[in-house]
Motif scaffolding. Structure first.
Motif, PDB file in Angstrom:
ATOM      1  N   GLU B 182       0.831  -1.208   0.000  1.00  0.00           N
ATOM      2  CA  GLU B 182       0.000   0.000   0.000  1.00  0.00           C
ATOM      3  C   GLU B 182       0.863   1.255   0.000  1.00  0.00           C
ATOM      4  OE1 GLU B 182      -3.657  -0.043   2.549  1.00  0.00           O
ATOM      5  OE2 GLU B 182      -4.080  -0.249   0.414  1.00  0.00           O
ATOM      6  N   ARG B 205     -10.004  -2.803   0.814  1.00  0.00           N
ATOM      7  CA  ARG B 205     -10.903  -2.846  -0.346  1.00  0.00           C
ATOM      8  C   ARG B 205     -10.313  -2.085  -1.526  1.00  0.00           C
ATOM      9  NH1 ARG B 205     -16.238  -3.755   1.704  1.00  0.00           N
ATOM     10  NH2 ARG B 205     -17.089  -3.213  -0.342  1.00  0.00           N
ATOM     11  N   ARG B 206     -10.145  -2.820  -2.606  1.00  0.00           N
ATOM     12  CA  ARG B 206      -9.562  -2.247  -3.817  1.00  0.00           C
ATOM     13  C   ARG B 206     -10.287  -2.801  -5.020  1.00  0.00           C
ATOM     14  NH1 ARG B 206      -5.956   1.948  -3.130  1.00  0.00           N
ATOM     15  NH2 ARG B 206      -4.640   1.566  -1.333  1.00  0.00           N
ATOM     16  N   ARG B 207      -9.846  -2.384  -6.200  1.00  0.00           N
ATOM     17  CA  ARG B 207     -10.440  -2.930  -7.428  1.00  0.00           C
ATOM     18  C   ARG B 207     -10.154  -4.434  -7.501  1.00  0.00           C
ATOM     19  NH1 ARG B 207      -8.667  -1.089 -13.517  1.00  0.00           N
ATOM     20  NH2 ARG B 207      -9.998  -2.529 -14.695  1.00  0.00           N
ATOM     21  N   ALA B 221     -14.822  -2.103  -8.726  1.00  0.00           N
ATOM     22  CA  ALA B 221     -14.082  -1.162  -7.893  1.00  0.00           C
ATOM     23  C   ALA B 221     -14.422  -1.421  -6.427  1.00  0.00           C
ATOM     24  CB  ALA B 221     -14.439   0.269  -8.278  1.00  0.00           C
ATOM     25  N   LYS B 222     -13.413  -1.337  -5.569  1.00  0.00           N
ATOM     26  CA  LYS B 222     -13.583  -1.560  -4.131  1.00  0.00           C
ATOM     27  C   LYS B 222     -14.407  -2.811  -3.848  1.00  0.00           C
ATOM     28  CE  LYS B 222     -13.013   3.202  -2.492  1.00  0.00           C
ATOM     29  NZ  LYS B 222     -11.652   2.991  -1.940  1.00  0.00           N
TER      30      LYS B 222
END
Lengths: 293, 228
Positions: B182, B205-207, B221-222
């Motif tokens: 990150e 939480r990411r893509r 996304a997320k």
């Protein structure tokens, strides 16, 4: 390539050369045997060439003149002969001298020559030597056309045979040397393959982090060259020692062999040149297969 | 756009279809999870990015390199713009921690002074300064993975590809690795991470890109690990 990088590559090459022990040894042995034979062939070839040249230069054209040739005409011919291309030397033997030589040679049968002094059947003759044996036939043909010339003789067959033998020897040499060189290349490429396999993960990492192909190749390149050079150095030393000790100063067919000084340069160039080529070719052929994968 | 794929297919020589009709794009600075069951084509897709495998069909661009006009002799330039991290670390055991990191700089022939400076920087970033002179085998899995990440970052790549980087690690160590990734991402480096780790994906939480049977079945996304 930076000197620092190069030093590291050289160090790596020496390391894996030593680590591969027996394979390195086998490769060097094969290269050495190959190049030893190459060296013997080269020395033989140089001396055969030398011998052939000496023999060839002794190939004479005998020119027998018509009986009515005057002294003036002989003088003119002598200078004409000297003008011809590839004529190395011109020797005139007057008929009296020819008879004297004949008598001396066949002294045991002196009675054969009784009465010949007054009525000499021998013609005056020129004996010329050429410096280009392949031109002998042509030269003979030219001289034959001259008005005062009765007959021309030369050792055509001997010259042709000599040239033929040298050609055959060269071809045999070529085949044997190529065969041995391929074997040596194969062995070297196997030795280098061992090195590559033992460092497989490292090489893959190098490729992953973006080393150029030449950077990756360099240590194997050096290792191959090292094997090739050592493989050339050993037979070179043996050949030089043997040549100096046993060959130089001897005679073949009463003609002297070449001195070490004369054969040294072609020997060095061929042995070390071939050693390098075999070594580098062997290492590149194995790294190429690996890099393609 | 850092990565662009249009109708990309990958069929292996033995006839296995690993990827079919993948179309997607990833922007500079994104953080992307790649999930899906084993054999879904995750590793193949990652390998396409750094040209360890070549696409059978379709157009793709990575870091400005157009693969339809790619020359083999430029491979090392593409590789220098990508850092790759594996589940099994792939460190060189005979080299110390700092030598392992320096390795990536040495093979591209960086100047000695710059190598020393950059290695110190990276040791600080991944928190292994005290272990600089030790060998990978003497360190924990998490620490080894941090060495691998430092090595991947050495050439300041635009893109980090991580193939299940936490696969061999416990939760604590996995969190550390994720925090490190990150941080790298915050500095502007695009990160693509293939993973099976449900907790990690749900926590950070990411893509999410999901592959199944070689097809892209989700691009969210997320996203979370399990399909909604």
């Amino acid at each position: 390539m930076k000197p620092r990088t190069f030093r590291r590559h050289v160090r790596d090459a020496f390391r894996s050369f030593l680590r591969n022990g027996w394979m390195s040894f086998a490769s060097i042995a094969t290269v050495s045997i190959t190049l030893f034979l190459v060296g013997v062939f080269i020395l033989a070839a140089l001396n055969i060439d030398h011998l052939a040249k000496q023999t060839e230069s002794q190939v004479e054209i005998s020119i027998y003149l018509k009986m009515d040739t005057t002294q003036d005409a002989i003088q003119i011919m002598a200078s004409d002969l000297k003008q011809l291309p590839h004529v190395h030397s011109v020797r005139f033997v007057p008929r009296e001298e020819g008879l004297a030589w004949l008598k001396e040679t066949y002294a045991d049968e002196a009675d054969l020559f009784v009465g010949l002094d007054d009525d000499n059947p021998l013609p005056d003759a020129f004996f010329i030597k050429t410096d280009a044996p392949s031109q002998t036939a042509e030269l003979a043909q030219t001289i034959k056309q001259w008005p005062q010339v009765e007959k021309v003789r030369y050792a055509q067959e001997e010259v042709a045979k000599l040239l033929e033998i040298t050609t055959v020897i060269r071809q045999v040499m070529l085949v044997v040397v190529i065969g041995l060189a391929l074997t040596a290349t194969f062995l070297i490429s196997n030795t280098i393959k061992l090195t590559i396999l033992s460092r497989r993960e490292e090489v893959e990492l190098m490729r992953l982090v973006g080393a150029s192909k030449w950077y990756i190749r360099m240590p194997y390149f050096i290792e191959g060259a090292l094997i090739g050079l050592i493989g050339a150095g050993l037979p070179f030393m043996v050949l030089v020692y043997v040549y100096q000790r046993y060959v130089e100063g001897t005679e073949i067919l009463s003609m002297s062999v070449l001195t070490l000084q004369i054969v040294l340069v072609p020997l060095v160039v061929t042995l070390f040149g071939l050693g390098l080529i075999i070594g580098i070719w062997g290492s590149l052929s194995s790294i190429r297969k690996f890099l393609r994968a | 756009m850092l990565i662009e794929m249009q109708h990309v297919f990958k069929t292996y020589k033995n006839g296995v279809v690993a990827l079919s009709d993948i179309t997607l794009s990833i922007d500079k600075g994104e953080f992307v999870y790649l999930i899906g069951p084993s054999g879904a084509g995750k590793s193949t897709w990652l390998k396409l990015l750094y040209r360890e495998e070549l696409p059978t069909k379709g157009k793709m661009m990575v870091n400005g390199f157009d693969f339809s006009r790619f020359k083999r002799r430029h491979l090392h330039r593409l590789r220098r713009s990508i850092g790759v991290v594996f589940q099994d670390y792939r460190l060189i055991d005979r080299l110390t921690v700092e030598e392992n990191i320096a390795f990536a700089l040495e093979v591209i022939e960086a100047p000695a002074r710059e190598i020393r400076r950059r290695v110190q920087e990276l040791l600080y970033l991944v928190g292994l300064k005290v272990h600089a002179k030790r060998f990978p085998r003497e360190l924990s899995g998490g620490e080894q993975q941090r060495i691998a990440i430092a090595r991947a970052l050495a050439n300041k790549p635009q893109l980090i590809i991580a193939d299940e980087p936490t696969g061999n690690l416990d939760y604590e160590n996995s969190l550390q690795i994720l925090k490190l990734l990150e941080e790298i991402n915050l500095q502007g480096t695009t990160v693509i991470m293939a993973t099976h780790d449900r907790d990690i994906v749900n926590r950070f939480r990411r893509r999410v890109l999901e592959l199944s049977g070689g097809r892209l079945v989700r691009d969210e996304a997320k996203g979370v690990y399990d399909r909604p």
